[in-house]
Scaffold this active site. Structure first.
Site, short mmCIF file in Angstrom:
data_model
loop_
_atom_site.label_atom_id
_atom_site.label_comp_id
_atom_site.label_asym_id
_atom_site.label_seq_id
_atom_site.Cartn_x
_atom_site.Cartn_y
_atom_site.Cartn_z
CG ASP A 7 82.77 28.66 23.10
OD1 ASP A 7 82.57 28.22 24.24
OD2 ASP A 7 83.64 29.51 22.84
CG ASP A 9 82.67 32.90 27.76
OD1 ASP A 9 81.76 33.71 27.96
OD2 ASP A 9 82.94 31.98 28.56
CG ASP A 179 86.67 31.67 21.02
OD1 ASP A 179 87.65 32.17 21.60
OD2 ASP A 179 85.82 30.98 21.62
#
Length: 219
Positions: A7, A9, A179
């Site tokens: 991922d 961001d 996250d």
């Protein structure tokens, strides 16, 4: 060669590039401040609460693009990279990418943030490929619409499976670093799911399932 999927961001970078882009547009006077900032904040909160309407968000995020040519936007984006992205690069994340690169793994970013914003960031991070929701171009001009299935939630799995059909890679011994609880569908598909500075819901799930939890922000 394993597939190392990341991922972007709040995983490889220490902030949300979608949100930062919206704030940058406001700061540069490229959009109406009062309306755009409020909607940008609302969508960001929806994302963090795992209730984002991805179609509505992508239409909002891409709505300014038809107002300028791709060449004009490139100059603006170059400045955005320098001012907003370079300061949130994470040394530990760069080390993690390099670790997989040294092992000979294939480096793939898969992100819900649209490709106009993120493809230059992927180039900056020197990964092999990025899967993102790309803006539509017609006769060399942005339309404000997007192409294909949004690369978000279950859509990340859909886009990855389509990509795998045309590649020599597989999910055997694959890694995915994220996250966000929004990425649960893909975390459940790979061999090695890793929670990176996870949000509270992903933190709890990672502990329940005994998934590794990694901190890429601690100095």
């Amino acid at each position: 060669m394993a597939l190392a999927i990341f991922d972007l961001d709040n995983t490889l970078i220490g902030d949300d590039s979608d949100y930062l882009w919206g704030e940058y547009l406001v700061a540069e006077g490229l959009v109406d401040e009062s309306e755009y900032r409020q909607r940008n904040e609302e969508f960001y909160q929806d994302y963090k609460a795992a209730r984002l309407d991805i179609d509505a968000y992508l239409r909002f995020a891409m709505s300014p693009l038809p107002e300028r040519t791709p060449a004009q936007w490139k100059g603006i984006h170059d400045k955005f990279l320098t001012q907003a992205i370079h300061p949130v690069l994470l040394p530990k994340a760069l080390d993690l990418i390099e670790k997989h690169r040294t092992r000979g793994d294939y480096l793939l970013i898969i992100t819900a943030t649209n490709g106009f914003i993120t493809r230059p960031i992927a180039e900056l991070l020197q990964v092999d490929e990025i899967l993102a929701t790309d803006p539509e171009l017609v006769d060399g001009h942005y339309t404000g619409r997007y192409l294909g299935t949004p690369c978000f939630g279950e859509g990340k799995v859909t886009n990855l499976e389509q990509w795998l059909q045309g590649s020599p890679h597989s999910l055997q011994e694959s890694y995915f670093y994220s996250d966000s609880i929004n990425d649960l569908p893909l975390l459940e598909r790979v061999s090695h799911p890793v929670a990176v500075n996870p949000d509270p819901r992903l933190q709890a799930l990672a502990e329940e399932r005994d998934w590794p939890v990694m901190d890429l922000r601690d100095a």
